[in-house]
Motif scaffolding. Structure first.
Motif, PDB file in Angstrom:
ATOM      1  N   VAL A 172      69.002  43.993  18.002  1.00  0.00           N
ATOM      2  CA  VAL A 172      68.611  43.333  16.746  1.00  0.00           C
ATOM      3  C   VAL A 172      68.822  41.820  16.879  1.00  0.00           C
ATOM      4  O   VAL A 172      69.695  41.381  17.635  1.00  0.00           O
ATOM      5  CB  VAL A 172      69.436  43.921  15.564  1.00  0.00           C
ATOM      6  N   THR A 173      68.008  41.064  16.171  1.00  0.00           N
ATOM      7  CA  THR A 173      68.212  39.607  16.145  1.00  0.00           C
ATOM      8  C   THR A 173      69.176  39.251  15.005  1.00  0.00           C
ATOM      9  O   THR A 173      69.112  39.848  13.925  1.00  0.00           O
ATOM     10  CB  THR A 173      66.888  38.839  15.951  1.00  0.00           C
ATOM     11  N   VAL A 174      70.050  38.282  15.261  1.00  0.00           N
ATOM     12  CA  VAL A 174      71.057  37.884  14.264  1.00  0.00           C
ATOM     13  C   VAL A 174      71.218  36.365  14.228  1.00  0.00           C
ATOM     14  O   VAL A 174      70.915  35.678  15.206  1.00  0.00           O
ATOM     15  CB  VAL A 174      72.448  38.511  14.561  1.00  0.00           C
ATOM     16  N   SER A 175      71.712  35.885  13.097  1.00  0.00           N
ATOM     17  CA  SER A 175      72.022  34.460  12.960  1.00  0.00           C
ATOM     18  C   SER A 175      73.521  34.249  13.225  1.00  0.00           C
ATOM     19  O   SER A 175      74.340  35.050  12.780  1.00  0.00           O
ATOM     20  CB  SER A 175      71.675  34.006  11.540  1.00  0.00           C
ATOM     21  N   GLY A 230      55.349  41.558  19.983  1.00  0.00           N
ATOM     22  CA  GLY A 230      55.791  41.508  18.597  1.00  0.00           C
ATOM     23  C   GLY A 230      54.920  42.384  17.712  1.00  0.00           C
ATOM     24  O   GLY A 230      53.696  42.388  17.854  1.00  0.00           O
ATOM     25  N   LEU A 231      55.549  43.150  16.837  1.00  0.00           N
ATOM     26  CA  LEU A 231      54.810  43.981  15.878  1.00  0.00           C
ATOM     27  C   LEU A 231      55.008  43.357  14.500  1.00  0.00           C
ATOM     28  O   LEU A 231      55.968  43.654  13.791  1.00  0.00           O
ATOM     29  CB  LEU A 231      55.325  45.425  15.917  1.00  0.00           C
ATOM     30  N   ASP A 232      54.124  42.442  14.164  1.00  0.00           N
ATOM     31  CA  ASP A 232      54.217  41.667  12.925  1.00  0.00           C
ATOM     32  C   ASP A 232      52.951  41.902  12.105  1.00  0.00           C
ATOM     33  O   ASP A 232      51.969  41.165  12.252  1.00  0.00           O
ATOM     34  CB  ASP A 232      54.315  40.156  13.219  1.00  0.00           C
ATOM     35  N   ASP A 259      63.540  42.766  14.893  1.00  0.00           N
ATOM     36  CA  ASP A 259      63.643  41.371  14.488  1.00  0.00           C
ATOM     37  C   ASP A 259      63.913  41.323  12.991  1.00  0.00           C
ATOM     38  O   ASP A 259      63.006  41.451  12.175  1.00  0.00           O
ATOM     39  CB  ASP A 259      62.350  40.619  14.842  1.00  0.00           C
ATOM     40  N   ALA A 260      65.189  41.203  12.643  1.00  0.00           N
ATOM     41  CA  ALA A 260      65.581  41.196  11.233  1.00  0.00           C
ATOM     42  C   ALA A 260      66.451  39.981  10.909  1.00  0.00           C
ATOM     43  O   ALA A 260      66.729  39.713   9.754  1.00  0.00           O
ATOM     44  CB  ALA A 260      66.322  42.486  10.889  1.00  0.00           C
ATOM     45  N   ALA A 303      57.442  45.582  28.425  1.00  0.00           N
ATOM     46  CA  ALA A 303      58.862  45.784  28.719  1.00  0.00           C
ATOM     47  C   ALA A 303      59.618  46.137  27.440  1.00  0.00           C
ATOM     48  O   ALA A 303      60.633  46.817  27.481  1.00  0.00           O
ATOM     49  CB  ALA A 303      59.449  44.515  29.324  1.00  0.00           C
ATOM     50  N   ALA A 304      59.126  45.659  26.297  1.00  0.00           N
ATOM     51  CA  ALA A 304      59.822  45.902  25.020  1.00  0.00           C
ATOM     52  C   ALA A 304      58.865  45.652  23.857  1.00  0.00           C
ATOM     53  O   ALA A 304      57.828  45.006  24.020  1.00  0.00           O
ATOM     54  CB  ALA A 304      61.030  44.973  24.894  1.00  0.00           C
ATOM     55  N   TYR A 305      59.236  46.191  22.707  1.00  0.00           N
ATOM     56  CA  TYR A 305      58.528  45.874  21.456  1.00  0.00           C
ATOM     57  C   TYR A 305      59.502  45.199  20.508  1.00  0.00           C
ATOM     58  O   TYR A 305      60.697  45.505  20.505  1.00  0.00           O
ATOM     59  CB  TYR A 305      57.981  47.138  20.779  1.00  0.00           C
ATOM     60  N   LYS A 306      58.943  44.293  19.673  1.00  0.00           N
ATOM     61  CA  LYS A 306      59.779  43.588  18.689  1.00  0.00           C
ATOM     62  C   LYS A 306      59.137  43.678  17.303  1.00  0.00           C
ATOM     63  O   LYS A 306      58.361  42.805  16.900  1.00  0.00           O
ATOM     64  CB  LYS A 306      59.964  42.126  19.094  1.00  0.00           C
ATOM     65  N   PRO A 307      59.421  44.766  16.560  1.00  0.00           N
ATOM     66  CA  PRO A 307      58.916  44.833  15.188  1.00  0.00           C
ATOM     67  C   PRO A 307      59.692  43.878  14.283  1.00  0.00           C
ATOM     68  O   PRO A 307      60.924  43.829  14.357  1.00  0.00           O
ATOM     69  CB  PRO A 307      59.173  46.291  14.776  1.00  0.00           C
ATOM     70  N   ASN A 308      58.977  43.127  13.474  1.00  0.00           N
ATOM     71  CA  ASN A 308      59.634  42.214  12.542  1.00  0.00           C
ATOM     72  C   ASN A 308      59.758  42.912  11.187  1.00  0.00           C
ATOM     73  O   ASN A 308      58.756  43.194  10.528  1.00  0.00           O
ATOM     74  CB  ASN A 308      58.843  40.909  12.410  1.00  0.00           C
TER      75      ASN A 308
END
Ligand SMILES: O=C(O)c1cc(=O)[nH]c(=O)n1[C@@H]1O[C@H](COP(=O)(O)O)[C@@H](O)[C@H]1O
Length: 247
Positions: free
Chosen positions: A115-118, A21-23, A89-90, A53-58
């Motif tokens: 992308v993350t979604v609701s 995570g890139l927070d 991560d949005a 394996a992956a990055y997750k910038p918030n």
């Protein structure tokens, strides 16, 4: 190559299931600025890029700095090597026309792989994200925070919790055409993970489904199906506080 193919390939190539995570939390920055947020992420990427394996910038931590923060997000994305898949991560999701704009922002402008979604605006609200088979869509199912009990765990007349319904409707209906969705399930709730895997025995996507947690061990895990990889997510707070390695 689709997002989930890219993720599977990358996990295989580096023999790693780690998603970092890139927070850029203000408290962890050298100074309270977009430039410091970028430098924080740049350092984290440099230190981990051979292992992940992956990055997750918030996106939230960048958006907080306004136009400069948006530029810092773009610079951060550009600092990620091409072969490493990105989860933006949005936590987007709105009525269809607005989701079109969100999807365009995530996939066309920022060029993120996923992308993350609701899910709470329903299937039409997620179609703008799901319609592109090359992109991955991570649907919030059972999140790691205590408040996830408030709504996500409500019991339906059928007896199942709402999050199980979300898992089913997402995998078996909304994302059926391209199998390009994953589920975000907090590793803080092992029972929820078990129930969801039971409810959706077949993968709803070409790769892993996701789990997140705020566990003290700073680990997030992503559940897998069959021969797909299981992705382990590491909190940024777990990694960013480590001292840089000396060669
Ligand atoms: O979608 C997520 O990434 C997510 C899902 C979830 O259930 N819980 C959760 O904490 N997250 C995210 O994971 C990160 C956790 O960061 P820290 O707890 O601050 O290390 C944040 O970017 C959260 O938004």
């Amino acid at each position: 190559m689709s997002f989930f193919e890219k993720l599977t390939q990358r996990a295989h190539d580096v023999n790693s299931l780690l998603c970092v995570g890139l927070d850029p939390h203000k408290a962890e920055l050298e100074e309270d600025s977009a430039e410091a947020a970028f430098k924080f992420c740049q350092r984290l990427i440099e230190e981990t890029k051979d292992l992940v394996a992956a990055y997750k910038p918030n996106a939230a931590f960048f958006e907080a700095y306004g136009v400069e923060g948006w530029a810092a997000l773009q610079r951060t994305l550009a600092a990620i090597p091409e072969e490493i898949p990105i989860v933006l991560d949005a936590k987007r999701g709105d009525i269809g026309s607005t989701s079109e704009a969100y999807a365009s922002s995530a996939f066309q402008t920022l060029k993120c792989d996923s992308v993350t979604v609701s899910p709470y605006l329903g299937g039409d609200g997620l179609q703008p994200f799901l319609k592109d088979p090359s992109r991955g869509v991570w649907v919030l199912c059972k999140t790691s925070n205590p408040g996830s009990q408030d709504i996500q765990a409500l019991q339906l007349p059928s007896g199942e919790p709402l999050y199980v319904h979300v898992a089913k409707v997402c995998c078996l209906q909304w994302a059926k055409e391209h199998s390009n969705a994953g589920l975000v399930v907090g590793a803080t709730d092992v029972e929820a993970m078990r129930v969801i895997r039971e409810a959706v025995p077949e993968p709803c996507h070409g790769g892993p489904s996701a789990c997140e947690s705020n566990s003290p061990a700073s680990q997030h895990c992503h559940s897998s199906r069959k021969n797909r990889p299981t992705i382990i997510l590491e909190h940024h707070t777990g990694l960013s506080k480590q001292e840089p390695c000396n060669p």
